[in-house]
Design a protein around this motif. Structure first.
Motif, PDB file in Angstrom:
ATOM      1  N   ARG A 134       0.762  -1.185   0.076  1.00 18.13           N
ATOM      2  CA  ARG A 134       0.065  -0.091   0.038  1.00 18.13           C
ATOM      3  C   ARG A 134       1.006   1.108   0.140  1.00 18.13           C
ATOM      4  O   ARG A 134       1.829   1.341   0.790  1.00 18.13           O
ATOM      5  CB  ARG A 134      -0.957   0.197   1.424  1.00 18.13           C
ATOM      6  CG  ARG A 134      -2.015  -1.294   1.443  1.00 18.13           C
ATOM      7  CD  ARG A 134      -2.227  -1.195   2.885  1.00 18.13           C
ATOM      8  NE  ARG A 134      -1.467  -0.971   4.088  1.00 18.13           N
ATOM      9  CZ  ARG A 134      -0.226  -2.076   4.465  1.00 18.13           C
ATOM     10  NH1 ARG A 134      -0.096  -2.888   3.709  1.00 18.13           N
ATOM     11  NH2 ARG A 134       0.492  -1.467   5.352  1.00 18.13           N
ATOM     12  N   VAL A 135       0.635   2.169  -0.719  1.00 18.35           N
ATOM     13  CA  VAL A 135       1.276   3.469  -0.940  1.00 18.35           C
ATOM     14  C   VAL A 135       0.478   4.689  -0.364  1.00 18.35           C
ATOM     15  O   VAL A 135      -0.592   4.732  -1.155  1.00 18.35           O
ATOM     16  CB  VAL A 135       1.912   3.681  -2.291  1.00 18.35           C
ATOM     17  CG1 VAL A 135       2.750   4.959  -2.366  1.00 18.35           C
ATOM     18  CG2 VAL A 135       3.237   2.562  -2.535  1.00 18.35           C
ATOM     19  N   ASP A 136       0.845   5.311   0.572  1.00 21.07           N
ATOM     20  CA  ASP A 136       0.006   6.671   1.157  1.00 21.07           C
ATOM     21  C   ASP A 136       0.789   7.718   0.300  1.00 21.07           C
ATOM     22  O   ASP A 136       1.833   8.043   0.647  1.00 21.07           O
ATOM     23  CB  ASP A 136      -0.082   6.725   2.389  1.00 21.07           C
ATOM     24  CG  ASP A 136      -0.597   7.968   2.771  1.00 21.07           C
ATOM     25  OD1 ASP A 136      -1.317   8.504   2.091  1.00 21.07           O
ATOM     26  OD2 ASP A 136      -0.760   8.175   4.150  1.00 21.07           O
ATOM     27  N   ARG A 137       0.220   8.112  -0.776  1.00 23.09           N
ATOM     28  CA  ARG A 137       0.840   9.324  -1.284  1.00 23.09           C
ATOM     29  C   ARG A 137       0.949  10.830  -0.850  1.00 23.09           C
ATOM     30  O   ARG A 137       1.658  11.685  -0.913  1.00 23.09           O
ATOM     31  CB  ARG A 137       0.199   9.644  -2.897  1.00 23.09           C
ATOM     32  CG  ARG A 137       0.271   8.353  -3.865  1.00 23.09           C
ATOM     33  CD  ARG A 137      -0.045   8.553  -5.222  1.00 23.09           C
ATOM     34  NE  ARG A 137      -0.104   7.321  -6.040  1.00 23.09           N
ATOM     35  CZ  ARG A 137       0.870   6.711  -6.391  1.00 23.09           C
ATOM     36  NH1 ARG A 137       2.081   7.165  -6.174  1.00 23.09           N
ATOM     37  NH2 ARG A 137       0.860   5.609  -7.130  1.00 23.09           N
ATOM     38  N   GLY A 138      -0.011  10.655   0.108  1.00 26.90           N
ATOM     39  CA  GLY A 138      -0.141  11.911   1.157  1.00 26.90           C
ATOM     40  C   GLY A 138       0.715  11.839   2.375  1.00 26.90           C
ATOM     41  O   GLY A 138       0.555  12.805   3.071  1.00 26.90           O
ATOM     42  N   GLY A 147       0.121   0.862  -8.142  1.00 20.79           N
ATOM     43  CA  GLY A 147       0.046   2.288  -9.029  1.00 20.79           C
ATOM     44  C   GLY A 147       1.345   2.868  -8.959  1.00 20.79           C
ATOM     45  O   GLY A 147       1.425   3.941  -9.596  1.00 20.79           O
ATOM     46  N   VAL A 148       2.269   2.548  -8.548  1.00 16.95           N
ATOM     47  CA  VAL A 148       3.837   3.224  -8.247  1.00 16.95           C
ATOM     48  C   VAL A 148       4.518   2.826  -9.908  1.00 16.95           C
ATOM     49  O   VAL A 148       3.869   2.175 -10.404  1.00 16.95           O
ATOM     50  CB  VAL A 148       4.639   2.671  -7.152  1.00 16.95           C
ATOM     51  CG1 VAL A 148       3.994   3.231  -5.925  1.00 16.95           C
ATOM     52  CG2 VAL A 148       4.892   1.367  -7.179  1.00 16.95           C
ATOM     53  N   GLY A 178       3.900  12.012   2.638  1.00 18.38           N
ATOM     54  CA  GLY A 178       5.294  12.809   2.774  1.00 18.38           C
ATOM     55  C   GLY A 178       6.357  11.754   2.690  1.00 18.38           C
ATOM     56  O   GLY A 178       7.700  12.186   2.448  1.00 18.38           O
ATOM     57  N   VAL A 179       6.419  10.648   2.496  1.00 13.37           N
ATOM     58  CA  VAL A 179       7.334   9.531   2.758  1.00 13.37           C
ATOM     59  C   VAL A 179       7.509   8.870   1.436  1.00 13.37           C
ATOM     60  O   VAL A 179       6.445   8.690   0.634  1.00 13.37           O
ATOM     61  CB  VAL A 179       7.103   8.401   3.662  1.00 13.37           C
ATOM     62  CG1 VAL A 179       8.235   7.433   3.742  1.00 13.37           C
ATOM     63  CG2 VAL A 179       6.967   8.933   5.299  1.00 13.37           C
ATOM     64  N   PRO A 180       8.630   9.068   0.678  1.00 17.23           N
ATOM     65  CA  PRO A 180       8.537   8.415  -0.613  1.00 17.23           C
ATOM     66  C   PRO A 180       8.397   7.003  -0.570  1.00 17.23           C
ATOM     67  O   PRO A 180       8.310   6.220  -0.013  1.00 17.23           O
ATOM     68  CB  PRO A 180      10.327   8.345  -0.913  1.00 17.23           C
ATOM     69  CG  PRO A 180      10.651   9.445  -0.036  1.00 17.23           C
ATOM     70  CD  PRO A 180       9.873   9.626   1.169  1.00 17.23           C
ATOM     71  N   ALA A 181       7.777   6.848  -1.815  1.00 21.02           N
ATOM     72  CA  ALA A 181       7.034   5.626  -1.976  1.00 21.02           C
ATOM     73  C   ALA A 181       7.913   4.370  -2.076  1.00 21.02           C
ATOM     74  O   ALA A 181       7.678   3.299  -1.238  1.00 21.02           O
ATOM     75  CB  ALA A 181       6.186   5.554  -3.492  1.00 21.02           C
ATOM     76  N   TYR A 182       9.206   4.494  -2.446  1.00 20.04           N
ATOM     77  CA  TYR A 182      10.114   3.195  -2.413  1.00 20.04           C
ATOM     78  C   TYR A 182      10.499   2.944  -0.884  1.00 20.04           C
ATOM     79  O   TYR A 182      10.484   1.774  -0.485  1.00 20.04           O
ATOM     80  CB  TYR A 182      11.405   3.600  -3.073  1.00 20.04           C
ATOM     81  CG  TYR A 182      12.489   4.395  -2.496  1.00 20.04           C
ATOM     82  CD1 TYR A 182      13.530   3.809  -1.891  1.00 20.04           C
ATOM     83  CD2 TYR A 182      12.415   5.727  -2.443  1.00 20.04           C
ATOM     84  CE1 TYR A 182      14.477   4.651  -1.127  1.00 20.04           C
ATOM     85  CE2 TYR A 182      13.532   6.673  -1.895  1.00 20.04           C
ATOM     86  CZ  TYR A 182      14.291   5.793  -1.215  1.00 20.04           C
ATOM     87  OH  TYR A 182      15.246   6.769  -0.546  1.00 20.04           O
TER      88      TYR A 182
END
Length: 128
Positions: free
Chosen positions: A5-9, A48-49, A11-15
């Motif tokens: 799961r990636v939380d785009r909001g 979706g990354v 502030g932590v880079p997705a990787y």
């Protein structure tokens, strides 16, 4: 298998989020040495990354000695991080989910939960 799961909001880079999720799964015993991580294509499809983001996360885990890439076969867990008994971890997880439901019912948001947890951890350290 880990479902990223990636939380785009956040502030932590997705990787970093992806790498942290693998570390958490290792610590909790959900991934063990020999397990195969999802392919880059699978992670891209579910989170979706960008494929390069997934590759960067996997390279960071490989550099840390936690996973190894096998040409044509995928990326596999090389080392574990968990130190607790898996049965105890499962029980504690269930208790935590119940506690979290109570916290939500009391109106607590994520920041409130983090504050409580951090305070409890600090209190535990100072009582040692």
């Amino acid at each position: 298998m880990v479902e990223f799961r990636v939380d785009r909001g956040s502030g932590v880079p997705a990787y970093l989020q992806l790498a942290q999720q693998v570390r958490e799964a290792l610590r909790l015993g959900w991934l063990t040495p020999g397990d195969r991580l999802p392919t880059v294509r699978e992670v891209v499809a579910t989170s979706g990354v960008n494929p390069n983001t997934v590759l960067k996360a996997y390279r960071e885990l490989e550099f840390a000695g936690l996973v190894e890439a096998r040409q044509g076969a995928g990326t596999f867990v090389k080392a574990g991080l968990g130190t607790g008994d898996r049965e105890a971890l499962g029980r504690l997880y269930d208790e935590l989910v119940t506690w979290l439901a109570g916290a939500r019912a009391a109106g607590l948001e994520d920041e409130d939960v983090y504050a409580l947890l951090n305070t409890a951890l600090e209190g535990e350290k100072s009582s040692d």
